[in-house]
Design a protein around this motif. Structure first.
Motif, mmCIF file in Angstrom:
data_model
loop_
_atom_site.group_PDB
_atom_site.id
_atom_site.type_symbol
_atom_site.label_atom_id
_atom_site.label_comp_id
_atom_site.label_asym_id
_atom_site.label_seq_id
_atom_site.Cartn_x
_atom_site.Cartn_y
_atom_site.Cartn_z
ATOM 1 N N SER A 33 10.333 -18.922 0.827
ATOM 2 C CA SER A 33 9.693 -17.639 1.106
ATOM 3 C C SER A 33 8.400 -17.804 1.879
ATOM 4 N N ALA A 34 8.142 -16.852 2.751
ATOM 5 C CA ALA A 34 6.890 -16.813 3.505
ATOM 6 C C ALA A 34 6.290 -15.427 3.373
ATOM 7 N N LYS A 35 4.969 -15.382 3.387
ATOM 8 C CA LYS A 35 4.269 -14.086 3.350
ATOM 9 C C LYS A 35 4.093 -13.617 4.792
ATOM 10 N N VAL A 36 4.528 -12.405 5.064
ATOM 11 C CA VAL A 36 4.281 -11.824 6.387
ATOM 12 C C VAL A 36 3.500 -10.535 6.188
ATOM 13 N N HIS A 37 2.848 -10.103 7.234
ATOM 14 C CA HIS A 37 2.059 -8.879 7.154
ATOM 15 C C HIS A 37 2.448 -7.944 8.289
ATOM 16 N N VAL A 38 2.525 -6.677 7.980
ATOM 17 C CA VAL A 38 2.862 -5.670 8.986
ATOM 18 C C VAL A 38 1.635 -4.779 9.174
ATOM 19 N N ALA A 39 1.267 -4.565 10.422
ATOM 20 C CA ALA A 39 0.062 -3.787 10.712
ATOM 21 C C ALA A 39 0.346 -2.294 10.722
ATOM 22 N N GLY A 40 -0.696 -1.518 10.503
ATOM 23 C CA GLY A 40 -0.566 -0.068 10.541
ATOM 24 C C GLY A 40 -0.624 0.475 11.956
ATOM 25 N N VAL A 41 -0.326 1.741 12.106
ATOM 26 C CA VAL A 41 -0.395 2.408 13.405
ATOM 27 C C VAL A 41 -1.571 3.381 13.400
ATOM 28 N N MET A 155 -2.240 5.607 2.110
ATOM 29 C CA MET A 155 -0.937 6.261 2.300
ATOM 30 C C MET A 155 -0.124 5.577 3.389
ATOM 31 N N GLU A 156 -0.778 5.197 4.470
ATOM 32 C CA GLU A 156 -0.006 4.508 5.511
ATOM 33 C C GLU A 156 0.462 3.137 5.018
ATOM 34 N N PHE A 157 -0.413 2.458 4.310
ATOM 35 C CA PHE A 157 -0.062 1.161 3.720
ATOM 36 C C PHE A 157 1.224 1.305 2.896
ATOM 37 N N ILE A 158 1.239 2.320 2.064
ATOM 38 C CA ILE A 158 2.381 2.553 1.176
ATOM 39 C C ILE A 158 3.638 2.904 1.963
ATOM 40 N N ALA A 159 3.467 3.706 3.011
ATOM 41 C CA ALA A 159 4.634 4.093 3.814
ATOM 42 C C ALA A 159 5.306 2.852 4.389
ATOM 43 N N ILE A 160 4.482 1.958 4.908
ATOM 44 C CA ILE A 160 5.041 0.727 5.496
ATOM 45 C C ILE A 160 5.704 -0.108 4.417
ATOM 46 N N ARG A 161 5.046 -0.194 3.298
ATOM 47 C CA ARG A 161 5.540 -1.019 2.203
ATOM 48 C C ARG A 161 6.875 -0.490 1.664
ATOM 49 N N GLU A 162 6.945 0.817 1.508
ATOM 50 C CA GLU A 162 8.152 1.419 0.937
ATOM 51 C C GLU A 162 9.278 1.506 1.963
#
Lengths: 618, 618
Positions: A33-41, A155-162
């Motif tokens: 497993s690797a940790k990746v990160h997704v940025a917000g818009v 909220m945006e963080f959560i949207a991406i996460r979900e």
């Protein structure tokens, strides 16, 4: 690739250092497993963590991304130092809103730690952060922002996460399946959808402004089903070092929130260590600490002591409080004929207080003032079910549902104060009575999120109550419960140790995932499918790595077939090579190619009689 | 009082004794438990075993009687000698019917034991019992007797066994509760009710006339939900001694039947040892042994080899056969797009055979002849689901339900031959698709009992598939499944060891009991209530003794509070004394007596407003 190394942390230096064991917490990535990160818009600075599980090249599949509640502890690139705490991710977001102020805060008093002294005193956390609170009586809750039309970074963080993997699901598995009992799970989660659900009160974002270390998450029926793990010391056993490690360990395996239910000494200081190191929301039952402050005498509790405790904990950053304000004086007589009386600790304490003074609960009477405190820090309510049934015999009785009516009333008052609310639920409930709990809760509490303990579906298996309750949890999760509070094998018998915490968390991840599948969550099945393909193709390593607990899956396999060569074997110890149905299935497919079976299948579906010979005799 | 002593049995003497480990099986009563026997009325010589759990004198309650599948092994008065086998309880019942004859029987051939020789050969059982079979083509099945209006000793035995505690329930808990989805669970089980359910085909009594050691039991939707435990060696591992102990161990914890799924060498001899020592029905999949006889080459199977194997096993006393006759040639193309193909071993073997020869399954074509064999010994059918789904993705697909239609057709043929029938079911099924399985099975198979494997409600937790499947098992048991086939933690990973067998059995006892509660079984809740009262009254020993696994409950409690004094403590390590809700509840009841709370409760229920003050502010 080994999944359980530990990072040794020197004990913090302290002017008068009491004896403390060396702190160790579990770090390191899970296998493959690797940790990746997704940025917000909308908010480009946010970085949403996800876990990518790499598959064997022969799979021809991209890595599978899964929801990741484990925080920086599973990120090999993160420098973990328990004595410093986690990075304060949300500090700038909170500050940027300009509606809070920092202030000196309440001084820690000896009773906050149960008068522990000298070498019995857990040291204070190394850094004292000044708390923040709302300026000028403003509401600084995610609910207030949502109602004002503001899409917060949370909220945006959560949207991406979900939203994780839904795009992929839309491409590879277009057909939606499941039965969500009237929930409204979207094909795609937008930040606006998150805002709207929070504004309606159908979801909460437990995110105290004084817990900026937490990675935002959401609890609501139209999102992934979440699970909570309880930790905490008691008068009888355990220490700060153990509790911090239990928290890290619980989130490693998937706990979405952690409740610190400590009831012994050092409650204040242990909690500070936990919060400063927790990337998930922390919940508490403030009544427990309030009772400690009055020497354990329920009758001596008062609104003043309780209020002081709320502020103390709100300043520390507790994200949600269980408040047993729904238990009222007139409910108590309804419990006298019960088999197991009142089994909620908070409920029994309040009942004792009410009866002794023969007056209404101070939690109920002061509920609006409690709301004012909660909204100044954005502490979410978890309205406690002090009258939940503690046995099959007591399920769905008059006491339980009378309290639920009051919880519905309190939900609306909290909402009037812009406070976020979820509702706690039972308990011990046989299967045929589970659905009624969910239906009533949705109706009475106007769809505020439900947060249930189990429920346990029978009383006869102490030692296995993770299973008796996992059954009920999966079902009530399917019916609409937003968060499932785990139960460990030690329930009713003792305090959970590290192994019990893991077993409880994995069991509840199973229940939550089974619920997501049954609700028709658009992307939930991707992981099942990836694992099943690995199984069918004898990619043993992928099977282990895709599972909820790769270490155990691998260890079980290796008990019978330990050699590395067997990781490539096209059979396993269950059937051996001759009886391997999977292997034979591959041979069948090879034959199928020769015989044009897909064509045969089409003919069959069209109702041709070529392959439908009648039974010859009989 | 200690629950896990072992009786050491010397290895049997044998003319040419191969090396054998000393046989040990687990004997002795469970804690605080005694074996009692209830005599018959119609058949006064029958003695139905039950387990009585003694309670502490302070409880003021009689011992609790529970269903007991463990056989003489838990009876301190029974002399256990594995080399002699169990007493042949039903031998005189069978003989008395006068419709069978004993005969020389088939000779054991080298291929029956996979050509094992010398020290690899498991010795034959010490005594060779001449087999019996029906005279003159008569039907000697319980179904035939039931249809003829005969109440057999087996039926009365079962009525007494199932009726357990219903009288007490009628007296102490008159209110029936639950939702049985159209089942017809009686308030009182009479021998005539048993006969009628068997006659209708809604229940089976797996009772081969050559397995007289078995204590009669019943599998049907209107009786207690049963569980099966699988044991058996494989080409890779395990021995006769281990398998006999696994059987004894599985029934100790509650397995109602045991399937011997051996696929290695010595299948014949190991099975003989198991049957001669088993007080529960034994099931097998004869195809496994047939395949061994043809060297593991599916294409080389034939009706002749299969028929020979049926007779071999029927003579030994196998009580039910899994027969995969529902998988037909034209179904196979329906599996080509599946994620996990065909996962039933028997199904994949038959599919391979059908495709290779491009002809209809010999099991299907010779089904009437199979029926004739089965009815000559009263072997029950367990019609196998060779096309059950092996992954969430494949659940409830066209292949699965096409086979189910054929199983419905075969059920009627078997019934026409007076054969008893149950139907096997999946597998891997998400929660929202479970109910459809039950509803279709009931309809298509005319209420023949359903016997399901799990189902597993997600694929992502290898190592925990007892839990993923325990969830599905509890639900489908509630919906109407009559017997649940256990799944152990080793599923998909390896062969279960002793610990896994126990974990699997306890998990499935939980599922079955949760189902009985939810169905509204009249007496099921007595045990929950007894345990809950013990919990409320701090009778720790009673809590342990009433639980499904007293040893584990006690061990977990003792991990934190080992002292004997704590067994009397009015608190536990979870909360400590100050936070013990149960203790506080007792104080509340004491107060209640003073304040006349029962009276208050009545007033509340009548809608009085005395105890309903309005919320003061907000």
């Amino acid at each position: 690739m080994t999944s359980d190394p530990t990072t040794t942390i020197p004990a913090p230096t302290n002017p008068t250092p009491p004896a403390q064991p060396v702190l160790t917490v579990t770090t390191g990535a899970l296998p493959a497993s690797a940790k990746v990160h997704v940025a917000g818009v909308i908010h480009p600075d946010i970085r949403v963590p996800m876990r990518e599980i790499a598959l064997h090249p022969s799979a021809g599949e991209p890595p599978l991304r899964v929801y990741d509640a484990s925080g920086p502890y599973t990120d090999p690139g993160a420098a973990i130092a328990i004595e410093r705490g986690l990075p304060r991710l949300r500090e700038s977001w909170v500050a940027a809103r300009g509606d809070t102020e920092s202030y000196a805060g309440r001084e820690v008093r000896p009773e906050d730690n149960g008068f522990a002294a000298d070498d019995r005193l857990t040291p204070e956390f190394t850094t004292c952060h000044r708390p923040r609170r709302a300026r000028d009586g403003r509401a600084v809750t995610q609910l207030a922002y949502a109602r004002a039309g503001i899409v917060t970074p949370e909220m945006e963080f959560i949207a991406i996460r979900e939203n994780l993997a839904r795009q992929q699901a839309a491409e590879t598995a277009p057909r939606r399946d499941g039965d969500s009992f009237g929930a409204a799970i979207p094909a795609h989660v937008t930040p606006e959808f998150v805002r709207d659900e929070v504004a309606r009160g159908r979801a909460i974002i437990p995110a105290n402004i004084n817990h900026p270390e937490a990675e935002p998450m959401i609890i609501g029926r139209n999102f992934l089903v979440k699970i909570n793990a309880n930790i905490g010391n008691s008068a009888v056993t355990s220490s700060m070092a153990e509790e911090v490690e239990k928290m890290v360990w619980a989130i490693r395996w998937g706990a979405d929130t952690v409740m610190d239910l400590s009831t012994g000494r050092n409650i204040h200081n242990i909690r500070e260590w936990i919060i400063r190191n927790s990337p998930v929301p922390i919940g508490t039952v403030p009544l427990y600490q309030a009772l400690e402050k009055v020497g354990g005498i329920a009758e001596d509790l008062s609104w003043q002591v309780f209020r002081d405790t709320l502020i103390e904990q709100a300043e520390q950053g507790v994200d949600y409080f269980t408040i047993h304000a729904g238990l009222r004086l007139h409910h108590i007589p309804l419990t006298v004929d019960r088999v197991t009386g009142i089994v909620s600790r908070g409920g029994s304490i309040m009942a004792k207080w009410c009866l002794h003074h023969h007056r209404e609960s101070f939690l109920y009477e002061h509920f609006p003032e409690i709301c004012e405190i909660m909204r100044a820090y954005d502490v979410s309510f978890s309205l406690g079910d002090g009258l939940r049934p503690g046995s099959i015999a007591d399920a769905n009785d008059a006491a339980q549902f009378a309290e639920l009516e009051t919880l519905g009333e309190l939900t609306r008052i909290a909402w009037d104060h812009d406070c976020q609310v979820m509702i706690e639920g039972p308990g011990h409930v046989p299967m045929h009575k589970i659905r009624e709990n969910m239906d009533k809760q949705l109706e009475i509490c106007a769809e505020a999120p439900f947060y249930t303990l189990g429920p346990l579906t029978t009383d006869i298996a102490p030692g296995y109550d993770h299973i008796t309750s996992g059954i009920g949890a999966a079902m009530i999760g399917w019916f609409g419960t937003a968060m499932l509070c785990y139960v460990t094998p030690k329930e009713h018998l003792g305090l959970p140790d590290r192994d019990d915490v893991k077993t409880g968390v994995i069991t509840y991840k199973i229940a939550a995932h089974a619920a997501d599948l049954a609700k028709g969550h658009p992307a939930a099945q991707l992981r099942d499918d990836a694992l099943s393909r690995a199984r069918f193709e004898f990619r043993w390593e992928d099977q282990f790595n895709l599972s909820l607990d790769p270490d155990t899956a691998r260890a079980f396999h290796d008990q019978t077939l330990p050699k590395e060569a067997h990781k490539l074997a096209h059979f396993c110890s269950m059937c051996g090579p001759k009886f391997c149905s999977m292997r034979i299935s591959h041979e069948i497919r090879a034959d199928a190619r020769q015989q044009g079976m897909a064509d045969m299948a089409r003919k069959y579906r069209e109702g041709g009689d070529l392959y439908m010979p009648a039974l010859q005799d009989g």
